[in-house]
Design a protein around this motif. Sequence first.
Motif, PDB file in Angstrom:
ATOM      1  N   PRO A   1      -5.713   2.317   1.931  1.00 32.13           N
ATOM      2  CA  PRO A   1      -6.490   1.736   0.935  1.00 32.13           C
ATOM      3  C   PRO A   1      -7.151   0.480   1.320  1.00 32.13           C
ATOM      4  O   PRO A   1      -6.581  -0.028   2.429  1.00 32.13           O
TER       5      PRO A   1
ATOM      6  N   GLN B   1      -0.226 -13.037   6.271  1.00 27.59           N
ATOM      7  CA  GLN B   1      -1.357 -12.208   6.492  1.00 27.59           C
ATOM      8  C   GLN B   1      -2.699 -13.108   6.299  1.00 27.59           C
ATOM      9  O   GLN B   1      -3.884 -12.971   6.908  1.00 27.59           O
TER      10      GLN B   1
ATOM     11  N   SER C   1      -5.636  -3.317   2.467  1.00 29.45           N
ATOM     12  CA  SER C   1      -4.108  -3.240   2.684  1.00 29.45           C
ATOM     13  C   SER C   1      -3.378  -4.288   2.625  1.00 29.45           C
ATOM     14  O   SER C   1      -3.869  -5.190   3.387  1.00 29.45           O
ATOM     15  N   LYS C   2      -2.479  -4.435   1.870  1.00 29.21           N
ATOM     16  CA  LYS C   2      -1.901  -5.631   1.747  1.00 29.21           C
ATOM     17  C   LYS C   2      -0.463  -5.605   1.970  1.00 29.21           C
ATOM     18  O   LYS C   2       0.163  -4.728   1.535  1.00 29.21           O
ATOM     19  N   ALA C   3       0.117  -6.615   2.656  1.00 25.73           N
ATOM     20  CA  ALA C   3       1.789  -6.835   2.916  1.00 25.73           C
ATOM     21  C   ALA C   3       2.358  -7.042   1.441  1.00 25.73           C
ATOM     22  O   ALA C   3       1.673  -7.299   0.530  1.00 25.73           O
ATOM     23  N   PRO C   4       3.659  -6.838   1.530  1.00 26.39           N
ATOM     24  CA  PRO C   4       4.420  -7.229   0.261  1.00 26.39           C
ATOM     25  C   PRO C   4       3.812  -8.778  -0.026  1.00 26.39           C
ATOM     26  O   PRO C   4       3.675  -9.581   1.016  1.00 26.39           O
ATOM     27  N   TRP C   5       3.871  -9.139  -1.238  1.00 28.91           N
ATOM     28  CA  TRP C   5       3.041 -10.338  -1.627  1.00 28.91           C
ATOM     29  C   TRP C   5       3.616 -11.528  -0.838  1.00 28.91           C
ATOM     30  O   TRP C   5       2.942 -12.549  -0.882  1.00 28.91           O
TER      31      TRP C   5
END
Lengths: 274, 363
Positions: B155, B168, B158-162
């Motif tokens: 996606p 990030q 792409s994001k790491a957990p918040w």
Amino acid sequence: MANFTDRLKEIFKALSPAKVGEYIQESQIYRSVFRVGVPDSDRKRMLVMLGSVFLHLHPVKVRKSGIRMRYTWCMGGITFFLFLSLTFTGLLLMFYYRPTLEYAYVDIRDLREQVPLGIMREIHRWGAHAMVIAVWLHMYRVFMTGSYKPPREFNWNVGVILLVLTLLLSFTGYLLPWDQLAIWAITVGSNMARATPFAGHEGPGSALMKLGDIAFVNNQSDARFALLGGRFVGEAALLRFYVLHCVGLPLVAGFLMAIHFWRIRRDGGISGPL
Amino acid sequence: MFIKEIINAITAPYFLITAAAILLLVSLKYPDRFYTSKSGGIVFACMFAFLGISMLDPNFRLIVTKPDNVPIVGMLFLVPFFTWFALREAVRNDQRIAEGKPLVEQEETADKVLTWPDLVYTELICMVVLTVVLIGWSMALQAPLEEPANPSSSPNPSKAPWYFLGLQEMLVYFDPWLAGVVFPGLIIVGLMAIPYIDTNPKGNGYFTLRERRWEITTFLFGFLILWILLVILGTFLRGPNWNFFGPYEFWDIHKLEALVNVNLSEYIWVKGLPWLGYNGGLPQNAFLREIFGFIVVLGYFLLIPPFLAKKWFKGFYPTLGPVRFHVMTFLLLAMAALPIKMVLRWLFNLKYIIGIPEYFFNI
């Protein structure tokens, strides 16, 4: 007839809540469980704190300022309570969840669609988010009141490790639903390990880790590989994260929590002005 | 709309972070003006109004109501609230100290109360309330479950957990080996070092600002600006390709941002030295090429501490001793490296101070 109504009245009187309560409190079963009985005198209120394994975490008496919400924000207690509810809901989730590529996603989907009143996963997820925030706010309060200062230096350190463990617990749990959100978040997160100095195959200094022509650090032997058990987020990573999430990290966290709580008592209770 | 465009513009990272940092420092300079009941009420009323009105905007609503972002919206209110609350208590205590009166905490400190019922019942009520909140939250909002995992389609973004989005976000300014490994490690080490570095005996067990101004300012800068604010920025304002998007902006996957970042070595060898008559361009040897970067970085970590010991931190050095002092200055310099790199990036498009991609050694 009058005799009968009198008997009824007597029975009702005997069954009034106060009487029943009294009867229960005097029974041998109740006395065997709660030694002290109802804490209705100061002496009993002290004894009850000493007699219970749960309550004996607390001292018998506490400084009044130390337990005010505006001083403690209750954040440490909230964190611990969330940990307990996460353990409980996590246990229930383990009944339904199998950590394999074949079943992981389907099990979570079924949990949502098939299990009646299935809000255990919701409680688990929102509780986990809340716990991360609560831990941060707990650290914030402890800093702002200077409660890390002597004699509580060591307990602050235990707390920092517990904070890291909380993040790791949340991170390992993030993978388990095995949806797009999960694997890509873990991919982004674990890609960092690839850049570990000396130990990651794209980290500075990894080129030095070789003997003659044999490189020790490549994409099949670096820190990321150790974390994921493979070169990408796959079956081995899922199992690793599952075991760490359900067994490894909670055990370590529980162990450290015991130290954390014990040290609060040993270091003079909840902090306050000297 | 005009106002929306202004808000989109002023939430750009360079403006948002700078403004937040200045606001924090100014408010700590004049705490008795900023951290009062009245100002708190105004600020929170504005925040709720902002959230309420902004929910009318579809792009804003889309990102804020993403299930996993809801706790961060909560944090957006909780962290400022507790900051305001702690500092208001601190201001009150400082006034009491100035007047020679006992502290808020001290007034009640003499009497001890029985744990049962005073503490046990508070805890019980807390647990009940929390249980109700959790169950209510869980019934109202379903936990997210997206498409099954597909390793071949990533996606965007792409994001790491918040809670890792601050890290990030650091990736914008530093390479992964720093942003993802060294700095997180230093954050943990730095937090653990706090009680051993901070030798100020005052302010133990009560809220105060005046007695610990230096520690609190440093910590708040790290915690609020470099941690919480970056998490919020990474969550709400970073879209596809990790580009910046204002709160009312549509997350357009095709938004292009020109990459015009330049290394320090290029600035010096290609743009600077020709002024002195040198026209050879970048040297072949990587270490020669980056020699100025090495000088800057080594100078930063090796020359500034002794300078500080002689000059600004003259008072600290004798009380801390050499070991504590150097650990402290190293950690502070490491922490300051992030805002410094940010400012250099915003002002000069500086990419790397040292850039040796051959060895993944980029700073």
